[in-house]
Design a protein around this motif. Structure first.
Motif, short mmCIF file in Angstrom:
data_model
loop_
_atom_site.label_atom_id
_atom_site.label_comp_id
_atom_site.label_asym_id
_atom_site.label_seq_id
_atom_site.Cartn_x
_atom_site.Cartn_y
_atom_site.Cartn_z
N THR A 265 -2.78 5.61 3.87
CA THR A 265 -2.72 4.34 4.59
C THR A 265 -4.15 3.88 4.84
O THR A 265 -4.82 4.40 5.73
CB THR A 265 -1.98 4.49 5.93
N PRO A 266 -4.66 2.92 4.07
CA PRO A 266 -6.05 2.47 4.24
C PRO A 266 -6.19 1.48 5.39
O PRO A 266 -5.20 1.06 6.00
CB PRO A 266 -6.35 1.81 2.90
N MET A 267 -7.43 1.09 5.67
CA MET A 267 -7.69 0.14 6.75
C MET A 267 -7.17 -1.26 6.42
O MET A 267 -6.56 -1.93 7.25
CB MET A 267 -9.19 0.07 7.05
N GLY A 268 -7.46 -1.73 5.22
CA GLY A 268 -7.10 -3.09 4.83
C GLY A 268 -5.60 -3.27 4.73
O GLY A 268 -4.93 -2.58 3.96
N ASP A 269 -5.04 -4.21 5.50
CA ASP A 269 -3.60 -4.45 5.54
C ASP A 269 -3.33 -5.89 5.09
O ASP A 269 -3.34 -6.82 5.90
CB ASP A 269 -3.08 -4.22 6.96
N THR A 270 -3.11 -6.08 3.80
CA THR A 270 -2.88 -7.43 3.28
C THR A 270 -1.48 -7.95 3.63
O THR A 270 -1.25 -9.16 3.59
CB THR A 270 -3.06 -7.45 1.75
N SER A 271 -0.56 -7.06 3.98
CA SER A 271 0.78 -7.51 4.36
C SER A 271 0.75 -8.30 5.67
O SER A 271 1.45 -9.30 5.83
CB SER A 271 1.73 -6.31 4.50
N ASN A 272 -0.07 -7.84 6.62
CA ASN A 272 -0.16 -8.51 7.92
C ASN A 272 -1.42 -9.34 8.07
O ASN A 272 -1.51 -10.17 8.98
CB ASN A 272 -0.10 -7.47 9.04
N GLY A 273 -2.41 -9.10 7.21
CA GLY A 273 -3.61 -9.91 7.25
C GLY A 273 -4.66 -9.43 8.23
O GLY A 273 -5.54 -10.20 8.61
N TRP A 274 -4.60 -8.16 8.64
CA TRP A 274 -5.61 -7.64 9.55
C TRP A 274 -6.09 -6.27 9.09
O TRP A 274 -5.67 -5.76 8.05
CB TRP A 274 -5.08 -7.59 10.98
N ILE A 275 -6.97 -5.66 9.89
CA ILE A 275 -7.55 -4.37 9.54
C ILE A 275 -7.10 -3.32 10.54
O ILE A 275 -7.22 -3.52 11.75
CB ILE A 275 -9.09 -4.46 9.49
N ARG A 276 -6.56 -2.23 10.03
CA ARG A 276 -6.07 -1.14 10.88
C ARG A 276 -7.24 -0.28 11.36
O ARG A 276 -8.18 -0.02 10.61
CB ARG A 276 -5.10 -0.24 10.11
#
Length: 387
Positions: A265-276
């Motif tokens: 599970t990487p930081m970049g979250d393109t599904s929600n548009g934010w960074i984890r």
């Protein structure tokens, strides 16, 4: 030591030399009788008592820990580490890895117990970390770490926790742990019970990080190793409608750089548009957005927010004015497009929090970001490591 030359009675000189170093041979491996899953050892004098030659039976397909009892000199083997870590009552002799029916590797932890050197645990010499020079212990799932050993953690199936030995009675001792380059999960290093690691009960580690930990008798401190900050930058190639008079989330749809891309599970979250945020702590954050067709004099704003934190007063979670955040607002001095950015440090971030860009449109009609601009809406998150 006497030199052995081709002379009369050379055999006697050899025997005399062996007698000179015989204390160092105490608990040495007896190769003549070591076979299969039986480890044979040599006896000698220990603390004024005679220790006979003997054998211990090992368990197949695991790591066996061979110790000698300080009070009696008796030797025993176990697959558990209770006696192995009890430096008060036992001396570490060998860590033995076995196959189904034979011995695979043997690591020697002796220190000439029968001689003047005494019987402390760990390695000797002037290097205080020499105890960590034995072969690494491979860890792939939940485990308790071994004193005086380096461990390499790997795995791709699930996150897991490794627990440090109890600190009591182990002041001045070391434990080493490193994360394999191919590790795709998180490993949590946990103190025994409520014991702390540099003030925290747990420390979270990922691929290519390492830590050398020293015990002070009540807890652990990191005295060496490598921490790798988490870094991620995203931008937005598409457009989002920004409603009039409201804060609107500006979701990012493209990962520009993410050094955690190899994790499950990487930081970049393109599904929600934010960074984890994959590790708790502090982060430096910069967010930016642009606007098209803005009316002259209207106040536009951009902010970065932690979307997992509750907002007092019933405001929208997208409103950075009521959330730990950084934001900037400026009036537009010419009709057309404008670009704003905001930055700040976020402290007290928890695992699972997410950071996002939010925008405010003070115009009377909805606007959108300009997807064709060279400077796109963006979000950059950099971890500030403190361990």
């Amino acid at each position: 030591m006497q030199q052995i030359a081709a002379a009369f009675n050379w055999q006697e000189r050899v025997n005399e030399n062996f007698r000179s170093v015989s204390p160092a041979g105490l608990y040495g491996i007896n190769p003549a009788l070591t076979t299969g899953l039986v480890l044979a050892y040599l006896g000698g004098n220990f603390n004024g008592a005679a220790v006979a030659n003997g054998t211990v039976s090992l368990t197949g397909s695991t790591t066996n820990y061979v110790v000698a009892e300080r009070a009696t000199g008796d030797v025993s083997a176990s697959t558990g580490t209770t006696d192995w870590l009890d430096d008060t009552n036992f001396m570490q002799l060998y860590s033995v890895v076995t196959g189904s029916s034979t011995i695979t590797t043997i690591d020697d932890f002796r220190q000439a117990y029968g001689g003047a050197g005494g019987g402390g645990g760990g390695g000797g010499g002037s290097d205080m970390l020499s105890v960590l020079t034995a072969s690494e212990i491979s860890v792939t799932t939940t485990a308790t770490l071994t004193l005086g050993r380096m461990h390499v953690c790997s795995g791709t199936s699930a996150d897991y926790t490794v627990t440090l030995p109890a600190a009591s009675g182990n002041a001045g001792k070391f434990v080493g742990v490193r994360m394999a380059p191919g590790l795709t999960r998180w490993v949590t290093v946990d103190g025994n019970g409520s014991e702390l690691i540099d003030g925290a009960t747990t420390r979270r580690m990922w691929a290519r990080e390492s830590a050398i930990l020293m015990c002070d008798g009540t807890g652990w401190a990191k005295v060496g190793g490598r921490s790798i900050p988490l870094k991620c930058t995203m931008n937005k190639a598409g457009t989002t409608s920004i409603a009039a008079g409201a804060w609107t989330l500006m979701p990012m749809d493209t990962v520009v750089h993410d050094n955690t891309s190899g994790l499950a599970t990487p930081m970049g979250d393109t599904s929600n548009g934010w960074i984890r945020c994959l590790r708790g702590g502090s982060y430096s954050v910069t967010g930016a957005s642009n606007y098209t067709g803005v009316t002259v004099g209207k106040l536009q704003a951009v902010g970065v927010i932690n979307r997992k934190l509750s907002v007092p007063g019933g405001y929208s979670i997208d409103d950075p004015q009521d959330d730990p955040m950084a934001w900037l607002s400026l009036p537009v001095d010419a009709a057309g497009s404008c670009f704003l950015n905001a930055s700040g440090n976020f402290d007290g971030v928890l695992v699972g929090d997410s950071l996002a860009v939010t925008t405010f449109n003070n115009d009377t009609v909805s606007r959108s970001n300009a997807s064709s601009n060279t400077i796109k809406p963006s979000l950059s998150v950099f971890e500030i490591c403190d361990w």
